[in-house]
Design an enzyme around this catalytic site. Structure first.
Site, mmCIF file in Angstrom:
data_model
loop_
_atom_site.group_PDB
_atom_site.id
_atom_site.type_symbol
_atom_site.label_atom_id
_atom_site.label_comp_id
_atom_site.label_asym_id
_atom_site.label_seq_id
_atom_site.Cartn_x
_atom_site.Cartn_y
_atom_site.Cartn_z
ATOM 1 N N ARG A 99 0.844 -1.184 0.000
ATOM 2 C CA ARG A 99 0.000 0.000 0.000
ATOM 3 C C ARG A 99 0.890 1.250 0.000
ATOM 4 O O ARG A 99 1.972 1.243 0.615
ATOM 5 C CB ARG A 99 -0.844 -0.049 1.273
ATOM 6 C CG ARG A 99 -1.880 1.023 1.426
ATOM 7 C CD ARG A 99 -3.034 0.804 0.540
ATOM 8 N NE ARG A 99 -4.188 1.617 0.930
ATOM 9 C CZ ARG A 99 -5.149 1.941 0.073
ATOM 10 N NH1 ARG A 99 -5.111 1.546 -1.180
ATOM 11 N NH2 ARG A 99 -6.171 2.647 0.480
ATOM 12 N N THR A 375 -9.945 0.305 -9.602
ATOM 13 C CA THR A 375 -8.917 -0.520 -8.999
ATOM 14 C C THR A 375 -8.931 -1.730 -9.909
ATOM 15 O O THR A 375 -9.771 -1.827 -10.791
ATOM 16 C CB THR A 375 -9.358 -0.846 -7.547
ATOM 17 O OG1 THR A 375 -9.278 0.347 -6.762
ATOM 18 C CG2 THR A 375 -8.536 -1.922 -6.878
ATOM 19 N N THR A 393 -4.145 -0.755 -7.326
ATOM 20 C CA THR A 393 -4.940 0.446 -7.584
ATOM 21 C C THR A 393 -4.114 1.715 -7.707
ATOM 22 O O THR A 393 -3.019 1.823 -7.149
ATOM 23 C CB THR A 393 -5.975 0.633 -6.445
ATOM 24 O OG1 THR A 393 -6.869 1.670 -6.791
ATOM 25 C CG2 THR A 393 -5.315 0.944 -5.123
ATOM 26 N N ASN A 395 -6.299 4.242 -7.180
ATOM 27 C CA ASN A 395 -7.486 4.803 -6.515
ATOM 28 C C ASN A 395 -8.517 5.220 -7.561
ATOM 29 O O ASN A 395 -9.298 4.412 -8.004
ATOM 30 C CB ASN A 395 -7.139 5.928 -5.543
ATOM 31 C CG ASN A 395 -8.282 6.158 -4.554
ATOM 32 O OD1 ASN A 395 -9.147 5.304 -4.413
ATOM 33 N ND2 ASN A 395 -8.307 7.292 -3.899
ATOM 34 N N ASP A 417 -7.909 8.064 0.506
ATOM 35 C CA ASP A 417 -8.401 6.952 1.335
ATOM 36 C C ASP A 417 -8.154 7.179 2.826
ATOM 37 O O ASP A 417 -8.639 6.419 3.659
ATOM 38 C CB ASP A 417 -7.776 5.626 0.892
ATOM 39 C CG ASP A 417 -8.571 4.983 -0.249
ATOM 40 O OD1 ASP A 417 -9.712 5.429 -0.499
ATOM 41 O OD2 ASP A 417 -8.055 4.055 -0.886
ATOM 42 N N SER A 446 -7.673 0.770 3.326
ATOM 43 C CA SER A 446 -8.163 0.285 2.034
ATOM 44 C C SER A 446 -9.396 -0.582 2.237
ATOM 45 O O SER A 446 -9.637 -1.095 3.336
ATOM 46 C CB SER A 446 -7.064 -0.537 1.369
ATOM 47 O OG SER A 446 -7.535 -1.113 0.166
ATOM 48 N N SER A 447 -10.163 -0.741 1.170
ATOM 49 C CA SER A 447 -11.241 -1.738 1.172
ATOM 50 C C SER A 447 -10.855 -2.952 0.339
ATOM 51 O O SER A 447 -11.652 -3.887 0.205
ATOM 52 C CB SER A 447 -12.522 -1.134 0.584
ATOM 53 O OG SER A 447 -12.973 -0.076 1.369
ATOM 54 N N GLY A 467 -13.761 -1.666 -6.899
ATOM 55 C CA GLY A 467 -15.097 -1.191 -6.511
ATOM 56 C C GLY A 467 -15.139 -0.324 -5.272
ATOM 57 O O GLY A 467 -16.215 -0.135 -4.690
ATOM 58 N N GLY A 468 -13.983 0.207 -4.826
ATOM 59 C CA GLY A 468 -13.991 1.097 -3.672
ATOM 60 C C GLY A 468 -14.673 0.431 -2.485
ATOM 61 O O GLY A 468 -14.384 -0.726 -2.160
HETATM 62 N N1 GLY Z 1 -8.444 2.910 -3.264
HETATM 63 C C1 GLY Z 1 -9.483 2.021 -2.944
HETATM 64 C C2 GLY Z 1 -9.179 1.177 -1.776
HETATM 65 O O1 GLY Z 1 -8.034 0.890 -1.515
HETATM 66 O O2 GLY Z 1 -10.079 0.790 -1.082
#
Ligand code: GLY
Length: 564
Positions: A99, A375, A393, A395, A417, A446-447, A467-468
């Site tokens: 990340r 992503t 990603t 983002n 984020d 992050s998701s 998909g965020g």
């Molecule tokens: N940028 C989307 C995530 O990491 O959740």
């Protein structure tokens, strides 16, 4: 002479047609030995080539990622970051976190004005939105620890060739390049690589500057990116665009191996991403909650099942907002959040007939930002059943839209984020608190939910999605579709989706998800509903009866499964 001219002209015509053909991707495949699913055919095919040359799942994942940075520039990247779960044939699983990090000069109030209000757009656009990229370090760390192919450059060169020679773009890439033209020009007035009057399907996109950078990475590994002229160019461009990344930030960047979140679900074991992702914890909470209810009996997309899932999601996303962040900076209570007694208590006020309004769990109401959720994900299984689930990603689409001059790659806008201010939503409408506040070198929450499922100690499923905020619930639903609703992998991926993230307080759903009676019952129970275009683009592989069933998602026409 005339004949010769005709032959030459014909050959030229055939060659040009071939060059401009976008080969049709395949979104469903059953194969015996190995498989790669990604967002682009050229990328999946490269992964398979590497497997056929003796590479393992990690080698294939690395090569596929580098090709995506060329052929899927909206999300494939070297200027962003990612998360992955790797499971070796002996059943050991690890999580790799690459990340992005907040720059050393970042601080809690980075995006606030003098009166303490969030400055709209500052965490999403331009240099200040850029987190220190992790992709090159992450892919190299995965290869160093697990790769089988000895020569690193072999994994990068397919991408170099595609960037140099160019490739025919798909309709969806053409659409996006046209859509973001003004942003590209705003941040990169001198860069014409992605600029054309109007891009069309089949147009050739060549990226010589990116090819040069990738060639340097092929030769020297991460050093070529985090030090020397590329690092200097990143710092120069970020600074020119209003950002604060320094050479020290880049030099200090490290990918980290972490223990995955491992949660039992019925006869299965679900292995997913720990913080700085909220994915594994939230997915684990959701699965643990629904395991106490007879969803299989209640059925797919019925009122009872949907209401339960939505009520669980509200509570889980409320926990996410409060407690999730980078565990190296904040004591994320992972064990408590996944504790059975805690989850039982969390659902104690669940009413099978009534929606619990989110303002009884937390206050506030707001709209989602309009940016689409970009992503991308890669699922790989090799001949020894080594598996990699990797989500990566920038983002937003093309990240911050800032391109590193002379080196041809987009930089992320991952700083969005973080929680810019407690309770103020980011582009996904997600809110956060102290746990996800900005701090130097901290990773933003992050998701992303790269996930591997096993049964009786054997590999069962590999999946993930962009998909965020909807990533977690898309993975959740895909798992239930296979395990509880007996779908094959393809149907489980194509099935319509819905999502609730606690705030805003409505169920997002895709067209035709619910029949009228279910919609009426949900409304009667007090739920608000909002139709959205789509959510999640899942890429998954199921191991069944000794075979691999791969599925891309028809929500992205370019998704492609390759196997042998
Ligand atoms: N940028 C989307 C995530 O990491 O959740």
């Amino acid at each position: 002479m005339q004949k010769l001219f005709l032959i030459v002209s014909l050959s030229f015509l055939i060659f040009s047609c071939k060059q401009n053909t976008v080969q049709k991707p395949q979104q469903h495949l059953v194969s015996d030995t190995a498989m790669v699913v990604s967002a682009n055919r050229l990328a999946s095919k490269t992964g398979i080539d590497i497997l056929k040359q003796g590479g393992n799942a990690v080698d294939a994942m690395v090569a596929t990622n580098f090709v995506l940075s060329v052929v899927y520039p909206r999300a494939g990247n070297i200027g962003g970051g990612g998360l992955m779960i790797i499971r070796t044939p002996d059943g050991k699983a690890t999580a790799l976190d690459y990340r992005e990090t907040a720059p050393l000069k970042a601080h809690k109030d980075l995006y606030l004005d003098e009166s303490g209000q969030v400055i709209e757009g500052l965490s999403r656009n331009g240099g200040l939105a850029v987190g220190v990229p992790g992709t090159v370090a992450g892919l190299y760390a995965a290869w160093q620890k697990y790769g089988h192919i000895k020569d690193w450059s072999k994994l990068v060169m397919p991408a170099v060739e595609l960037a140099e020679k160019g490739f025919a773009i798909s309709e969806s890439e053409a659409h996006r390049l046209n859509k973001y033209k003004d942003d590209f020009l705003k941040w990169n007035p001198d860069n014409k690589t992605f600029i054309k009057d109007h891009w069309l399907k089949g147009d050739i996109l060549k990226q010589p500057a990116l090819a040069k950078t990738l060639r340097m990475i092929a030769g020297k590994g991460p050093e070529a990116f985090y030090e020397g002229p590329v690092a200097q160019a990143i710092v120069d461009k970020v600074t020119k665009s209003g950002g604060i990344i320094t050479l020290e930030d880049l030099k200090k960047y490290k990918a980290k191996f972490r223990n995955p979140i491992v949660v039992p679900y019925k006869d299965y074991t679900v292995i997913s991403m720990p913080p700085p992702s909220s994915g594994g914890v939230a997915l684990g909470q959701l699965l643990k909650i629904v395991s106490h209810y007879p969803v299989k009996k209640w059925g797919f997309h019925t009122y009872k099942t949907t209401h339960l899932m939505v009520e669980a999601e509200k509570r889980v996303y409320a926990d996410r907002a409060e407690y999730l962040g980078d565990s190296d900076f904040y004591p994320v209570p992972v064990d408590t959040l996944l504790d059975d007694a805690y989850l039982e208590h969390r659902m104690a006020d669940f009413d099978p007939l009534k929606a619990t309004p989110s303002d009884r769990i937390f206050a506030g109401e707001f709209e989602l930002h309009k940016e689409s959720f970009e992503t991308t994900h890669i699922s790989v299984v090799d001949k020894n059943r080594m598996a990699v689930s990797c989500t990566t990603t920038l983002n937003s689409n093309y990240g911050s839209k800032v391109i590193v001059d002379g080196y041809g790659f987009f930089l992320n806008n991952e700083m969005d984020d973080f929680s810019a201010k407690p309770g103020v939503p980011n582009q996904f409408g997600l809110i956060g608190a102290e746990a996800n506040a900005i701090a130097p070198q901290k990773r933003m929450l992050s998701s992303m939910t790269p996930t591997i499922v096993t049964k009786d100690g054997q590999l069962f499923m590999v999946l993930g999605t962009p998909g965020g905020s909807t990533i977690i619930t898309s993975v959740f639903q895909t798992i239930l579709n296979v395990i509880d609703f007996d779908m094959n992998m393809y149907d489980a991926v194509q099935a319509k989706r819905f999502h609730h993230q606690f705030l805003p307080d409505y169920i997002m759903y895709e067209k035709k998800t619910f029949d009228k009676a279910v919609m009426d019952s949900l409304k009667q129970a007090g739920h608000k509903l909002k139709q959205v275009k789509y959510m999640g683009i899942v890429k998954a592989i199921l191991v069944k009866d000794g075979k691999l069933e791969g599925a891309g998602d028809s929500r992205n026409k370019d998704d492609d499964v390759e196997g042998y």
